[in-house]
Design an enzyme around this catalytic site. Structure first.
Site, short mmCIF file in Angstrom:
data_model
loop_
_atom_site.label_atom_id
_atom_site.label_comp_id
_atom_site.label_asym_id
_atom_site.label_seq_id
_atom_site.Cartn_x
_atom_site.Cartn_y
_atom_site.Cartn_z
N GLY A 12 -34.88 26.80 21.05
CA GLY A 12 -33.55 27.42 21.13
C GLY A 12 -33.64 28.93 21.08
N GLU A 172 -8.57 34.15 19.59
CA GLU A 172 -9.01 35.04 20.66
C GLU A 172 -8.61 34.48 22.03
OE1 GLU A 172 -12.71 36.94 18.10
OE2 GLU A 172 -13.18 35.48 19.63
N ALA A 317 -23.01 33.98 13.93
CA ALA A 317 -24.22 34.61 14.46
C ALA A 317 -25.04 35.34 13.39
CB ALA A 317 -23.83 35.54 15.60
C1 LIG Z 1 -16.68 30.52 21.78
C2 LIG Z 1 -17.45 30.94 20.55
C3 LIG Z 1 -17.14 32.12 19.91
C4 LIG Z 1 -17.84 32.54 18.79
N1 LIG Z 1 -17.51 33.72 18.19
C5 LIG Z 1 -18.25 34.18 17.17
C6 LIG Z 1 -18.00 35.45 16.60
O1 LIG Z 1 -17.07 36.15 17.02
N2 LIG Z 1 -18.79 35.89 15.57
C7 LIG Z 1 -19.82 35.12 15.12
O2 LIG Z 1 -20.55 35.56 14.22
N3 LIG Z 1 -20.08 33.90 15.61
C8 LIG Z 1 -19.33 33.41 16.63
N4 LIG Z 1 -19.60 32.19 17.16
C9 LIG Z 1 -20.64 31.36 16.54
C10 LIG Z 1 -22.02 31.80 16.97
O3 LIG Z 1 -22.07 31.94 18.37
C11 LIG Z 1 -23.03 30.79 16.47
O4 LIG Z 1 -22.95 30.73 15.07
C12 LIG Z 1 -24.43 31.17 16.88
O5 LIG Z 1 -24.55 31.14 18.28
C13 LIG Z 1 -25.46 30.23 16.26
O6 LIG Z 1 -26.72 30.61 16.68
P1 LIG Z 1 -27.86 29.52 16.85
O7 LIG Z 1 -29.11 30.28 17.18
O8 LIG Z 1 -27.88 28.61 15.71
O9 LIG Z 1 -27.41 28.63 18.10
P2 LIG Z 1 -27.02 29.04 19.57
O10 LIG Z 1 -26.78 30.50 19.70
O11 LIG Z 1 -25.95 28.10 19.98
O12 LIG Z 1 -28.35 28.72 20.41
C14 LIG Z 1 -28.84 27.43 20.54
C15 LIG Z 1 -29.85 27.44 21.70
O13 LIG Z 1 -30.54 26.20 21.69
C16 LIG Z 1 -30.67 25.72 23.01
N5 LIG Z 1 -30.79 24.27 22.92
C17 LIG Z 1 -29.91 23.40 22.39
N6 LIG Z 1 -30.38 22.14 22.48
C18 LIG Z 1 -31.59 22.22 23.07
C19 LIG Z 1 -32.57 21.26 23.45
N7 LIG Z 1 -32.40 19.94 23.22
N8 LIG Z 1 -33.69 21.69 24.05
C20 LIG Z 1 -33.89 23.01 24.29
N9 LIG Z 1 -32.99 23.97 23.95
C21 LIG Z 1 -31.86 23.58 23.35
C22 LIG Z 1 -29.38 26.18 23.68
O14 LIG Z 1 -29.53 26.22 25.08
C23 LIG Z 1 -29.19 27.57 23.05
O15 LIG Z 1 -29.81 28.57 23.81
C24 LIG Z 1 -18.89 31.74 18.29
C25 LIG Z 1 -19.22 30.54 18.93
C26 LIG Z 1 -18.51 30.14 20.05
C27 LIG Z 1 -18.87 28.86 20.75
#
Ligand SMILES: Cc1cc2nc3c(=O)[nH]c(=O)nc-3n(C[C@H](O)[C@H](O)[C@H](O)COP(=O)(O)OP(=O)(O)OC[C@H]3O[C@@H](n4cnc5c(N)ncnc54)[C@H](O)[C@@H]3O)c2cc1C
Length: 418
Positions: A12, A172, A317
């Site tokens: 990821g 938003e 994030a």
């Molecule tokens: C519409 C929206 C608005 C948001 N606004 C905010 C905000 O304003 N402020 C804030 O702090 N947070 C916000 N968030 C939340 C924030 O985006 C998440 O908390 C953050 O992205 C989490 O990071 P992560 O690395 O855990 O997962 P993600 O950023 O979701 O990354 C997960 C990655 O894993 C990959 N992946 C998943 N499954 C597999 C698999 N089986 N095999 C290979 N790759 C895989 C995906 O392709 C992706 O690239 C928002 C979320 C959304 C959806």
């Protein structure tokens, strides 16, 4: 004589995985970054793609390009389908298994329809570029069809937009749709006037932005109502269909519904046979390792980590990024024979949410702000954290232009019309 370096696999390339890989840059390890998509996505600005304010390339960047300078890192485009923890291998959808000494799972989450997956077709959520462009298409097509529709009831339904979920994304989205449907388009369409459209924000709880202090929730409500959004609180969605949303048993004719409530973690817990919470998030210890798997870390939205108040840390994030850096340090320390940091501590710098293009609410603990100054700060923060110079510049210029003109540069309907 060649030495075998420890193999770190990161699954990821979202906020968490990317932060881990960047913090391991130059470390004496071989890193494999696996993602099922070829791009890192800045999800906080997805709603602007969904409402035709930004283009997909403004908020996404190829993972390969981001990591091209990390000589110890290779990138694989593949889907992880399981983990063989006995043999230390990550199983892929199409490629050969990848061995690991250390595994970082950062596979994020998707939306949850609380057991009503049949609603997904009619009330899409926004999590990926495809989701956002599909919503953009739906919203823009509704406006196009309304322009020529002569039936009063049908036209009314086409111009009614329901956003479900009053958290930051819902607020938003609703604000941006109101600006698009009530203000921006009225110049380009001949029969749609600012007063034709109805935007409804439905929240099951008693206030918007439940993670913010009550005073800011109240300000957010006032500000979004000023944009013409109708806010329904303590309101439960009971059914969703192709052209309606039922709230508390009452049917609202609406061609467009958008889901911004609830999350379901990736299946990382299932891959490991590990304990998970109700949203499917892997329960991790204070050092972010998964119980029973000493060399496996789970971070970000796919994991559940207890915060100091005994409550799980939020799915945002900054948590994912800080956890990514923490596990990178833990791995470096273990490899060097140093004592790893014992427990992850989240530094909470505050919460931000924007309401349209001239207001936001910010909670920095002791400092709370709302209105235009908060919006300026929100804009700076979001541009600052975007990955890549091109994106930052493009977004900054687009916002200035949009701000001055109400133009929606990305108002494109992709795909053929039936
Ligand atoms: C519409 C929206 C608005 C948001 N606004 C905010 C905000 O304003 N402020 C804030 O702090 N947070 C916000 N968030 C939340 C924030 O985006 C998440 O908390 C953050 O992205 C989490 O990071 P992560 O690395 O855990 O997962 P993600 O950023 O979701 O990354 C997960 C990655 O894993 C990959 N992946 C998943 N499954 C597999 C698999 N089986 N095999 C290979 N790759 C895989 C995906 O392709 C992706 O690239 C928002 C979320 C959304 C959806």
């Amino acid at each position: 004589m060649s030495t075998v370096r420890p193999k770190v696999v990161v699954v990821g390339a979202g906020f968490g995985g990317l932060a881990a890989a960047q913090a391991l840059k130059g470390a004496d390890v071989d890193i494999t970054m696996i993602d099922k998509r070829n791009h890192h996505l800045f999800q906080p600005l997805l709603y602007q793609v969904a409402t035709a304010s930004l283009s997909p390339a403004d908020i996404a960047a190829p993972i390969r390009a981001i990591l091209s300078k990390n000589r110890n890192t290779r990138v694989l485009l593949d889907r992880v389908v399981g983990i063989d923890s006995v043999n230390g291998q990550v199983l892929l959808g199409s490629g050969a298994p990848v061995s690991y000494d250390w595994l970082i799972l950062a596979t994020g989450a998707r939306h949850s329809y609380f057991g009503r997956d049949d609603w997904a077709e009619h009330a899409p959520g926004i999590k990926t570029i495809e989701d956002a462009t599909a919503v953009r298409r739906k919203v823009l097509l509704a406006l196009e069809r309304a322009e020529t529709e002569t039936g009063k009831a049908r036209r009314h339904a086409l111009l009614t937009f329901v956003v479900i979920g009053g958290g930051p994304t819902g607020v938003e989205m609703a604000g941006a749709i109101a600006e698009l449907a009530r203000k921006a388009v009225s110049r380009d369409f001949r029969s749609i006037t600012p007063h034709c459209s109805r935007v409804i924000l439905v929240e099951g709880g008693s206030r918007l932005l439940a993670a913010f202090p009550e005073s800011l929730s109240a300000k957010a409500k006032t500000q979004i109502e000023k944009l013409g959004v109708e806010v329904m609180l303590d309101a439960r969605v009971t059914a969703v269909g192709p052209d309606f949303v039922e709230v508390g048993g009452e049917r609202i004719a609406a061609h467009t519904a958008i889901w911004a409530a609830g999350v379901q973690a990736s299946p990382a817990a299932t891959w490991l046979g590990a304990e998970a919470d109700r949203a499917g998030k892997v329960n991790v210890g204070a050092d972010l390792r998964v119980a029973g798997h000493e060399n496996v870390f789970a971070i970000g939205d796919t994991s559940s980590c207890m915060g100091p108040a005994g409550r799980p840390l939020p799915g945002v994030a900054p948590v994912a990024k800080q956890q990514g850096r923490f596990v990178a340090e833990a791995i470096k320390a273990r490899i060097a024979g140093r004592k790893p940091p014992a427990a992850f501590r989240y530094r909470d710098y505050g919460n931000l949410a924007t309401i349209g293009r001239r207001a936001a609410v910010i909670d920095f603990g002791r400092i709370r702000m709302s209105g235009f100054a908060a919006w300026l700060l929100w804009s700076v923060a979001h541009i600052w954290f975007l990955v890549g110079f091109r994106s930052r510049l493009a977004v900054a210029l687009t916002w200035v232009w949009n701000y001055l003109t109400f133009a929606r540069s990305a108002r494109l309907i992709t795909g053929e019309i039936k």
